[in-house]
Design an enzyme around this catalytic site. Structure first.
Site, PDB file in Angstrom:
ATOM      1  N   TYR A 229      -1.753  -0.542  10.318  1.00 39.71           N
ATOM      2  CA  TYR A 229      -1.953  -0.973   8.928  1.00 39.71           C
ATOM      3  C   TYR A 229      -0.657  -0.729   8.156  1.00 39.71           C
ATOM      4  CZ  TYR A 229      -3.671  -0.892   4.088  1.00 39.71           C
ATOM      5  OH  TYR A 229      -3.840  -1.121   2.740  1.00 39.71           O
TER       6      TYR A 229
ATOM      7  N   SER B 185       0.851  -1.190   0.000  1.00 43.26           N
ATOM      8  CA  SER B 185       0.000   0.000   0.000  1.00 43.26           C
ATOM      9  C   SER B 185       0.886   1.239   0.000  1.00 43.26           C
ATOM     10  CB  SER B 185      -0.852   0.016   1.273  1.00 43.26           C
ATOM     11  OG  SER B 185      -1.522   1.252   1.424  1.00 43.26           O
TER      12      SER B 185
HETATM   13  N1  LIG Z   1      -8.893   0.099  -1.208  1.00 39.17           N
HETATM   14  C1  LIG Z   1      -7.818   0.860  -1.055  1.00 39.17           C
HETATM   15  O1  LIG Z   1      -7.903   2.098  -1.054  1.00 39.17           O
HETATM   16  C2  LIG Z   1      -6.465   0.217  -0.899  1.00 39.17           C
HETATM   17  C3  LIG Z   1      -5.331   1.055  -0.866  1.00 39.17           C
HETATM   18  C4  LIG Z   1      -4.072   0.488  -0.701  1.00 39.17           C
HETATM   19  C5  LIG Z   1      -3.948  -0.888  -0.578  1.00 39.17           C
HETATM   20  N2  LIG Z   1      -5.066  -1.676  -0.602  1.00 39.17           N
HETATM   21  C6  LIG Z   1      -4.880  -3.107  -0.431  1.00 39.17           C
HETATM   22  O2  LIG Z   1      -5.466  -3.800  -1.518  1.00 39.17           O
HETATM   23  C7  LIG Z   1      -5.881  -5.090  -1.076  1.00 39.17           C
HETATM   24  C8  LIG Z   1      -7.302  -5.333  -1.538  1.00 39.17           C
HETATM   25  O3  LIG Z   1      -8.127  -4.385  -0.905  1.00 39.17           O
HETATM   26  P1  LIG Z   1      -9.591  -4.025  -1.432  1.00 39.17           P
HETATM   27  O4  LIG Z   1      -9.688  -2.550  -1.371  1.00 39.17           O
HETATM   28  O5  LIG Z   1      -9.886  -4.742  -2.673  1.00 39.17           O
HETATM   29  O6  LIG Z   1     -10.461  -4.593  -0.210  1.00 39.17           O
HETATM   30  P2  LIG Z   1     -11.786  -5.470  -0.182  1.00 39.17           P
HETATM   31  O7  LIG Z   1     -12.291  -5.388   1.210  1.00 39.17           O
HETATM   32  O8  LIG Z   1     -12.707  -5.072  -1.285  1.00 39.17           O
HETATM   33  O9  LIG Z   1     -11.258  -6.941  -0.498  1.00 39.17           O
HETATM   34  C9  LIG Z   1     -10.429  -7.611   0.419  1.00 39.17           C
HETATM   35  C10 LIG Z   1     -10.816  -9.067   0.438  1.00 39.17           C
HETATM   36  O10 LIG Z   1      -9.940  -9.744   1.366  1.00 39.17           O
HETATM   37  C11 LIG Z   1     -10.738 -10.694   2.045  1.00 39.17           C
HETATM   38  N3  LIG Z   1     -10.152 -11.048   3.338  1.00 39.17           N
HETATM   39  C12 LIG Z   1     -10.066 -10.262   4.442  1.00 39.17           C
HETATM   40  N4  LIG Z   1      -9.532 -10.936   5.454  1.00 39.17           N
HETATM   41  C13 LIG Z   1      -9.257 -12.175   4.985  1.00 39.17           C
HETATM   42  C14 LIG Z   1      -8.728 -13.338   5.585  1.00 39.17           C
HETATM   43  N5  LIG Z   1      -8.347 -13.367   6.870  1.00 39.17           N
HETATM   44  N6  LIG Z   1      -8.589 -14.454   4.830  1.00 39.17           N
HETATM   45  C15 LIG Z   1      -8.982 -14.460   3.530  1.00 39.17           C
HETATM   46  N7  LIG Z   1      -9.522 -13.383   2.921  1.00 39.17           N
HETATM   47  C16 LIG Z   1      -9.664 -12.260   3.645  1.00 39.17           C
HETATM   48  C17 LIG Z   1     -12.084 -10.008   2.217  1.00 39.17           C
HETATM   49  O11 LIG Z   1     -13.131 -10.940   2.508  1.00 39.17           O
HETATM   50  C18 LIG Z   1     -12.258  -9.306   0.897  1.00 39.17           C
HETATM   51  O12 LIG Z   1     -12.954 -10.106  -0.032  1.00 39.17           O
HETATM   52  C19 LIG Z   1      -5.697  -5.111   0.440  1.00 39.17           C
HETATM   53  O13 LIG Z   1      -4.518  -5.793   0.756  1.00 39.17           O
HETATM   54  C20 LIG Z   1      -5.585  -3.651   0.799  1.00 39.17           C
HETATM   55  O14 LIG Z   1      -4.850  -3.440   1.974  1.00 39.17           O
HETATM   56  C21 LIG Z   1      -6.313  -1.155  -0.767  1.00 39.17           C
END
Ligand SMILES: NC(=O)c1ccc[n+]([C@@H]2O[C@H](COP(=O)([O-])OP(=O)(O)OC[C@H]3O[C@@H](n4cnc5c(N)ncnc54)[C@H](O)[C@@H]3O)[C@@H](O)[C@H]2O)c1
Length: 270
Positions: A155, A142
């Protein structure tokens, strides 16, 4: 590594960026094992895959559960015959509070999912990837993994861990068949705050309506991640926010930290 004809395991395949990655990999002719803790999320991903779902398997798994993760490779090879790629996308954020006010259960949960989860899947799949003629690992860190974001301190700690894990693996695996890519998304338009249990759907909608922060669509993020894998990129930055802060934080770390503090301070409890 080209996606066509490969089998790729994607964590977080039940929502957001991970779901988009699953759907796009299938469209490119890959076989995909989608892993997620959410049964409902995986079912929706399979529905959205349409006819491509014949090349998709879904696996309900909590990536913090090492034994459950260790059972995955045989389930995946039984169905697809091989594993060529691992995309670690699953992750959660922490409640928007200062470190001083964050309780140990929230600290442990974020580090368990984001860091231990990624370590579990990577340790488990790597021996299988090393057996393939060509393979690839993509880990989603991230912008908060290279820049201190107040209210998301732990985080950031977990994502800095993912960053270093991935960069070190790139070096360790440089002489092997396994390519390694680290991804730094900025703000992506997903439901991560609600899925992480830190705000309600109504609160998230209110925040989104009052914010003019520019976000990137998850489908665009997924495409950039897949391009990164196909082009064997060392690192992928997603969004103008991540690209700018990546440069600025290396040029002037203290001023970059001050800028992000200024942008975030209104979100923090006073
Ligand atoms: N959305 C943002 O702004 C953003 C920014 C920087 C980084 N990220 C990173 O991108 C990645 C995806 O995020 P997103 O925005 O698509 O989130 P999201 O919540 O839409 O998807 C995340 C998925 O991970 C699954 N998950 C959570 N805990 C879990 C576990 N213990 N075991 C298995 N699955 C699990 C959830 O059920 C969900 O389907 C993450 O690692 C997040 O930290 C997101």
């Amino acid at each position: 590594m080209r996606a066509q004809g490969k089998t790729i395991a994607v964590t977080g395949g039940g929502n957001g960026i991970g779901r988009e990655a699953v759907l796009q990999l299938l469209s490119k002719g890959a076989r995909v094992a989608a892993l997620d803790i959410s049964d409902e999320g995986l079912a929706e991903t399979a529905r959205l895959a349409g006819a491509n779902a014949e090349r998709l398997s879904t696996h309900v798994v909590n990536i913090t559960d090492r034994a459950a993760v260790e059972a995955l490779p045989s389930a995946i090879t039984d169905r697809h015959g091989q594993i060529d790629g691992l995309m670690n996308v699953a992750g959660i954020i922490q409640p928007f509070v200062l470190f001083n006010d964050l309780d140990y259960s929230a600290i442990e949960r974020v580090i368990d999912v984001n860091l231990w989860g990624t370590i579990h899947t990577t340790k488990t799949f790597l021996p299988h990837l090393l057996d393939r003629p060509e393979a690839h690992i993509v880990n989603v860190s991230s912008m908060g993994g290279f820049l201190p974001v107040p209210g998301q301190t732990i985080y950031g700690v977990s994502k800095a861990g993912v960053k270093l894990l991935t960069e070190a693996l790139h070096s360790e695996l440089a002489a092997t068949n396994v390519g390694v890519t680290v991804v730094f998304p900025g703000a992506i338009k997903t439901n991560i705050s609600v899925n992480s249990g830190v705000v309600t759907q109504a609160e998230a909608e209110k925040q989104a309506a009052s914010s003019n922060y520019k976000t990137t669509e998850p489908a665009v993020a997924a495409q950039m991640i897949i391009d990164g894998m196909e082009q064997n990129a060392y690192r992928v930055r997603i969004g103008s926010d991540a690209t700018f802060m990546d440069r600025f934080s290396r040029l002037s770390p203290k001023r970059a930290a001050a800028l992000i503090y200024k942008q975030m301070k209104d979100l923090l409890p006073s």
